[in-house]
Design an enzyme around this catalytic site. Structure first.
Site, PDB file in Angstrom:
ATOM      1  N   ASP A 148       0.792  -1.121  -0.037  1.00 54.04           N
ATOM      2  CA  ASP A 148      -0.113   0.008   0.003  1.00 54.04           C
ATOM      3  C   ASP A 148       0.882   1.285   0.121  1.00 54.04           C
ATOM      4  O   ASP A 148       2.176   1.263  -0.113  1.00 54.04           O
ATOM      5  CB  ASP A 148      -0.928   0.006   1.255  1.00 54.04           C
TER       6      ASP A 148
ATOM      7  N   TRP B 136      -2.831   3.458  -5.710  1.00 56.21           N
ATOM      8  CA  TRP B 136      -4.209   4.245  -6.199  1.00 56.21           C
ATOM      9  C   TRP B 136      -3.870   5.228  -7.580  1.00 56.21           C
ATOM     10  O   TRP B 136      -4.847   5.820  -7.655  1.00 56.21           O
ATOM     11  CB  TRP B 136      -4.610   4.853  -4.796  1.00 56.21           C
ATOM     12  N   GLY B 137      -3.182   4.708  -8.389  1.00 60.41           N
ATOM     13  CA  GLY B 137      -2.867   5.493  -9.436  1.00 60.41           C
ATOM     14  C   GLY B 137      -2.321   6.917  -9.342  1.00 60.41           C
ATOM     15  O   GLY B 137      -2.317   7.554 -10.329  1.00 60.41           O
TER      16      GLY B 137
ATOM     17  N   ASN C  43       0.657   8.184  -8.999  1.00 58.78           N
ATOM     18  CA  ASN C  43       1.728   8.546  -9.706  1.00 58.78           C
ATOM     19  C   ASN C  43       2.063   7.975 -11.076  1.00 58.78           C
ATOM     20  O   ASN C  43       3.260   7.314 -11.481  1.00 58.78           O
ATOM     21  CB  ASN C  43       3.044   8.224  -9.020  1.00 58.78           C
TER      22      ASN C  43
ATOM     23  N   ASP D  42     -10.178   3.612  -3.582  1.00 53.57           N
ATOM     24  CA  ASP D  42     -10.789   2.403  -3.232  1.00 53.57           C
ATOM     25  C   ASP D  42     -12.050   2.383  -3.698  1.00 53.57           C
ATOM     26  O   ASP D  42     -12.728   3.299  -3.860  1.00 53.57           O
ATOM     27  CB  ASP D  42     -10.984   2.258  -1.987  1.00 53.57           C
TER      28      ASP D  42
HETATM   29  C1  GLA Z   1      -5.938   1.207   1.485  1.00 55.15           C
HETATM   30  C2  GLA Z   1      -6.221   0.359   0.344  1.00 55.15           C
HETATM   31  C3  GLA Z   1      -7.490  -0.697   0.606  1.00 55.15           C
HETATM   32  C4  GLA Z   1      -7.044  -1.620   1.738  1.00 55.15           C
HETATM   33  C5  GLA Z   1      -6.962  -0.629   2.852  1.00 55.15           C
HETATM   34  C6  GLA Z   1      -6.273  -1.144   4.202  1.00 55.15           C
HETATM   35  O1  GLA Z   1      -7.168   1.979   1.573  1.00 55.15           O
HETATM   36  O2  GLA Z   1      -6.177   1.160  -1.115  1.00 55.15           O
HETATM   37  O3  GLA Z   1      -7.249  -1.586  -0.735  1.00 55.15           O
HETATM   38  O4  GLA Z   1      -5.974  -2.239   1.716  1.00 55.15           O
HETATM   39  O5  GLA Z   1      -5.954   0.428   2.560  1.00 55.15           O
HETATM   40  O6  GLA Z   1      -6.274  -0.434   5.357  1.00 55.15           O
END
Ligand code: GLA
Length: 394
Positions: A148, A182-183, A185, A203
């Site tokens: 993450d 999460w895209g 960069n 998410d």
């Molecule tokens: C981020 C990730 C999720 C999940 C949570 C866990 O938000 O993008 O997919 O793994 O953390 O805390």
């Protein structure tokens, strides 16, 4: 001088050997289950063992699902040597025990950490412990790592993930490396050499709007995907209750068209027949897992109504008609034109030599071959639904 040359050459050789990702890993989009979407921090040994059992007994394993992944919250601290400490109350026998159990079922085991100092739930992250953690994961028998991006402060994304890639490689156990930044960069531009899949957006949540918004953001990313490197529009919400059965069918179809990782996030031990028939639609899974590894592309975009095409091996193709609107649509579909349409490197072309009669057209939700009276036929699409056809070359 000769010695110096040899020394420098050795350093280059070593750097060349260590600076890479594992070959032949995730050659088709990874399939599995992850704890986050339904259970969030409520993870435990009994949950994971129960899900591994259910993965087998439900038929999910036979359908191709392979990885059981524990997301955030399994870790509590680091010991005096910097070793990550597993939550003893929730995982009384430790992590190797859980990994061994998952393996005993013929499945693979995945875990979660974070490139920052703390995970998103403020558990210890991997920063500064990359090589140590990679060795620990290898010792436990981890096959998949989701990494993450929370609490990463001023870190550079590409070098942070590259560092972990190198640590995993040095630990010597082939591990699917799932990049979760999460895209932010543009990972599609650099992550192909670093990991096996990369999140492209924030998410997902269990609603039509969230799902379809994420889908819309995948439009220009097809060219970055291929065997061993996949765009990840996030895990599946199918079966978690926030969408209708038809919407879940759409969600699953679109993820299959995108060659997205198929990581279920529901309770595998309690699935209705409808949910099972979605997650285990083998004809759609075959589209997702096609060996050519091409991501589907938007061929027609009329706003609410879109046509997506995914080229498949052996000159087959999957065609998906999508009605995003809240109203029923009746669309005239030119199957002859769709038969002729092919996706080249620079876009779509039509090959007039190819005829509709060269294909069997199969409806992948009705599980029936189509008999078309007319090559141009009206198709009815209820709100938020899809039709998915496989053009099978005779
Ligand atoms: C981020 C990730 C999720 C999940 C949570 C866990 O938000 O993008 O997919 O793994 O953390 O805390």
């Amino acid at each position: 001088m000769k010695k110096l040359f040899l020394f420098v050459a050795m350093i280059f050789l070593f750097a060349g050997l260590s600076a890479q990702k594992f070959d032949q890993v995730a050659m088709t989009p990874p399939m599995g289950w992850n704890s986050w979407n339904k259970y969030a921090c409520n993870v435990s040994e009994s949950l994971i063992i129960g899900m591994a059992d259910a993965m087998v007994s439900s038929g999910m394993k036979d359908a191709g699902y392979e990885y059981i992944v524990i997301d955030d919250c399994w870790q509590v601290s680091r010991d005096e040597n910097g070793e990550i400490v597993v939550d003893k109350d929730r995982f009384p026998h430790g992590m190797k025990y859980v990994a061994d159990y998952v393996h005993s079922k013929g499945l693979k085991f995945g875990i979660y950490s974070c490139a920052g100092s703390l995970t998103c739930q403020r558990r210890p992250g991997g920063l500064g412990h990359e090589y140590q953690d990679a060795r620990t994961y290898a010792r436990w028998g981890v096959d998949y790592l989701k990494y993450d991006w929370c609490n990463s402060s001023t870190q550079d994304a590409k070098s942070s993930y590259t560092n972990m890639r190198d640590a995993l490689y040095a630990a010597g156990r082939p591990i699917v490396f799932s990049i979760c930044e999460w895209g932010s960069n543009k990972p599609w531009e650099w992550a192909g050499k670093v990991g096996n899949l990369w999140r492209t957006t924030g998410d997902i949540s269990d609603s039509w709007n969230s799902m379809i918004n994420i889908f819309e953001q995948q439009k220009d990313l097809a060219r970055y995907a291929g065997p061993g490197r996949w765009n990840d529009p996030d895990m599946l919400e199918v079966g978690n209750g926030g969408m209708t059965t038809e919407e879940y069918k759409t969600h699953f179809s679109l993820w299959c068209m995108l060659a997205a990782p198929l990581i279920a996030g529901n309770d595998l031990a309690n699935m209705t027949p409808e949910i099972k028939s979605i997650l285990m639609n083998k004809e759609l899974i075959a589209v997702n897992q096609d060996t050519m590894g091409r991501q589907g592309v938007c061929y027609r975009d009329n706003g609410d109504y879109q046509i997506w095409i995914k080229p498949l091996a052996n000159k087959d193709k999957a065609v998906c008609l999508l009605n995003k609107s809240d109203e029923k649509k009746t669309v005239l579909v030119d199957f002859e034109l769709l038969a002729q349409t092919s996706r080249g490197r620079w876009g779509f072309g039509a090959d007039k030599e190819i005829k509709l009669g060269d294909f069997i057209i199969r409806d992948l939700w009705d599980h029936k071959d189509l008999t078309l009276k007319d090559p141009a036929t009206y198709v009815e699409l209820l709100p938020h639904t899809v039709k998915v056809y496989r053009f099978i070359k005779k």
